[in-house]
Design an enzyme around this catalytic site. Structure first.
Site, PDB file in Angstrom:
ATOM      1  N   TYR A 139       0.824  -1.215   0.000  1.00  0.00           N
ATOM      2  CA  TYR A 139       0.000   0.000   0.000  1.00  0.00           C
ATOM      3  C   TYR A 139       0.857   1.265   0.000  1.00  0.00           C
ATOM      4  O   TYR A 139       0.359   2.361  -0.257  1.00  0.00           O
ATOM      5  CB  TYR A 139      -0.950   0.034   1.208  1.00  0.00           C
ATOM      6  CG  TYR A 139      -1.976  -1.089   1.224  1.00  0.00           C
ATOM      7  CD1 TYR A 139      -2.198  -1.884   0.105  1.00  0.00           C
ATOM      8  CD2 TYR A 139      -2.716  -1.359   2.362  1.00  0.00           C
ATOM      9  CE1 TYR A 139      -3.127  -2.910   0.121  1.00  0.00           C
ATOM     10  CE2 TYR A 139      -3.651  -2.384   2.389  1.00  0.00           C
ATOM     11  CZ  TYR A 139      -3.843  -3.154   1.260  1.00  0.00           C
ATOM     12  OH  TYR A 139      -4.767  -4.177   1.288  1.00  0.00           O
ATOM     13  N   LYS A 189       3.908 -15.174   2.124  1.00  0.00           N
ATOM     14  CA  LYS A 189       3.785 -15.908   0.861  1.00  0.00           C
ATOM     15  C   LYS A 189       5.209 -16.193   0.389  1.00  0.00           C
ATOM     16  O   LYS A 189       5.636 -15.810  -0.700  1.00  0.00           O
ATOM     17  CB  LYS A 189       2.992 -15.055  -0.139  1.00  0.00           C
ATOM     18  CG  LYS A 189       2.654 -15.727  -1.440  1.00  0.00           C
ATOM     19  CD  LYS A 189       1.590 -16.806  -1.319  1.00  0.00           C
ATOM     20  CE  LYS A 189       1.343 -17.456  -2.660  1.00  0.00           C
ATOM     21  NZ  LYS A 189       0.538 -18.682  -2.576  1.00  0.00           N
ATOM     22  N   ASP A 221      -2.398 -18.276   1.592  1.00  0.00           N
ATOM     23  CA  ASP A 221      -3.544 -18.978   0.995  1.00  0.00           C
ATOM     24  C   ASP A 221      -4.037 -20.082   1.931  1.00  0.00           C
ATOM     25  O   ASP A 221      -5.249 -20.269   2.125  1.00  0.00           O
ATOM     26  CB  ASP A 221      -3.203 -19.529  -0.404  1.00  0.00           C
ATOM     27  CG  ASP A 221      -1.790 -20.083  -0.506  1.00  0.00           C
ATOM     28  OD1 ASP A 221      -1.009 -19.920   0.451  1.00  0.00           O
ATOM     29  OD2 ASP A 221      -1.457 -20.686  -1.545  1.00  0.00           O
ATOM     30  N   ASP A 245      -4.982  -6.906   6.181  1.00  0.00           N
ATOM     31  CA  ASP A 245      -6.224  -6.228   5.804  1.00  0.00           C
ATOM     32  C   ASP A 245      -7.280  -7.275   5.447  1.00  0.00           C
ATOM     33  O   ASP A 245      -8.421  -7.259   5.945  1.00  0.00           O
ATOM     34  CB  ASP A 245      -5.909  -5.336   4.579  1.00  0.00           C
ATOM     35  CG  ASP A 245      -7.041  -4.397   4.230  1.00  0.00           C
ATOM     36  OD1 ASP A 245      -8.038  -4.364   4.972  1.00  0.00           O
ATOM     37  OD2 ASP A 245      -6.927  -3.696   3.204  1.00  0.00           O
ATOM     38  N   ASP A 249     -10.493  -8.948   8.100  1.00  0.00           N
ATOM     39  CA  ASP A 249     -11.911  -8.848   7.740  1.00  0.00           C
ATOM     40  C   ASP A 249     -12.551 -10.234   7.685  1.00  0.00           C
ATOM     41  O   ASP A 249     -13.694 -10.413   8.107  1.00  0.00           O
ATOM     42  CB  ASP A 249     -12.075  -8.152   6.378  1.00  0.00           C
ATOM     43  CG  ASP A 249     -12.295  -6.654   6.545  1.00  0.00           C
ATOM     44  OD1 ASP A 249     -11.912  -6.118   7.608  1.00  0.00           O
ATOM     45  OD2 ASP A 249     -12.846  -6.020   5.625  1.00  0.00           O
TER      46      ASP A 249
END
Ligand code: NAD
Length: 350
Positions: A139, A189, A221, A245, A249
């Site tokens: 980001y 990852k 994943d 993020d 959620d």
């Protein structure tokens, strides 16, 4: 202890839920002989109405002079058509940046009394804390657009982490694990991304400093899948900005109740910003029906993380759990109680 707090009540249900959390904080402070001073500042839509901008200088100064910041929520349809730099949410980003808050801590707790609200058929109660890096990663890395010749226009965003950034968020992970059940999962990852390989290497070096913590790595994943398969296997999770993020959620939805989830944003020192994860709920603002428990639990996090007052934090959390077990529920979690009534129940339990 003296607590000097900046209050940003914000918009919509913000003032109602912050007032309720203050009532609880006052009671706990009276019981444990702490004094608390509140300074209220405008932020978000209410600040735009009064001053033309979402984060006035006075608000920022007040936050910087405080021991910690308690925020309700900002925003609403009234300000939706404003250009990006004038939107209420800019106030939050501005405070986070000015206070150097790089760690976002989001518990996702499924209380036994609310297990039917979990979308998973077989969910048992769980209690996870997700620690998300907040000021680095994709980001904030280099991004842009370019001409890719025959392939047309292209766009790119760069995942970029320094060892220092990984170390400081990693430490928040280990220190949080030590205060809880000494179990930490770092999510990356590393099978594909170089930035994740640096993340993993750095986390392994840190793990050597914390031999008491049961540490493991997991690929993102797999983590997304494991959260649905068996959320109870996790205790503390630490991860990068984007993975955090998305996973936080996902985890919050497993609790089935947006009105219950608190959060903390922390930086180098002890000062933090504490807020519920939900928004300003304009559809129910002013009706006295908002669930204040996420904000009350945010105050508990503040007592724990900024003031190291564990007994006081735990007493608030226990009061919330007992109230739920006794069937005292607001409308969003299947009950009838309004904001004032549930606050009364919590106050009685302290
Ligand atoms: P929201 O979280 O405000 O509301 C979503 C739904 O959940 C609504 O039906 C609402 O009534 C309900 N809800 C939320 N909190 C509740 C509570 N404490 N008790 C009972 N019910 C509750 O999300 P939204 O509708 O997408 O956004 C509304 C406004 O809030 C927007 O302007 C958005 O930009 C802003 N927002 C602010 C923050 C923040 O301040 N941190 C976060 C998210 C959204």
């Amino acid at each position: 202890m003296n607590l000097n707090l900046a209050l940003l009540k914000g918009d919509g249900i913000g003032p109602e839920i912050v007032d309720s959390a203050i009532a609880v904080l006052d009671k706990i402070c009276a019981k444990y002989n702490h004094t608390v001073k509140y300074n209220e500042y405008l932020a978000g839509g209410c600040a735009i109405d009064a001053t033309g901008i979402p984060l006035p200088e006075e608000t920022l100064k007040g936050c910087l002079e405080s021991d910690s910041v308690l925020l309700g929520a900002v925003g609403g349809p009234k300000w939706d058509t404003l250009p990006g730099h004038l939107r209420p949410e800019k106030a939050l980003l501005g405070v986070r940046k000015a206070l150097g808050l790089y760690a976002n801590i989001r518990p996702a707790t499924l209380y036994p009394a609310l297990s039917e609200r979990c979308p998973l058929r077989s969910a048992k109660a769980f209690d996870i804390v997700i620690i998300r890096e907040l000021t680095g990663g994709i980001y904030f890395g280099k991004s842009g657009r370019e001409d890719a010749g025959e392939m047309g226009e292209a766009a790119f965003d760069t995942e970029y982490y320094t060892v220092k950034e990984i170390e400081r968020i990693g430490r928040v992970g280990f220190e949080t694990a030590i205060k809880r059940n000494k179990k930490l999962t770092s999510i990356d990852k590393a099978n594909v991304l170089e930035s994740s390989r640096l993340w993993r290497e750095t986390m392994h070096k840190l793990a050597a400093e914390y031999p008491d913590v049961d540490y493991s790595d997991m690929l993102v994943d797999n983590a997304a899948m494991q959260l649905i398969r068996d959320p109870g296997q996790f205790d503390v999770i630490v991860t990068s900005n984007m993975f955090g993020d998305i996973l936080s959620d996902e985890a919050s939805q497993l609790t089935g109740s947006i009105g219950m989830l608190p959060s903390a944003s922390l930086g180098e020192g002890t000062r933090g910003m504490y807020e519920p994860i939900h928004g300003s709920a304009p559809d129910i603002a002013g009706k006295g029906v908002a669930n204040p428990l996420a904000t009350i639990l945010s105050v508990a996090m503040m007592l724990r993380y900024s003031f190291n007052l564990e007994a006081e934090a735990k007493e608030i959390e226990n009061a919330v759990e007992t109230a739920l077990n006794n069937g005292h529920l607001t409308r969003d979690i299947g009950g009838e109680l309004g904001t004032a009534a549930i606050t009364e129940e919590i106050l009685k339990l302290i």
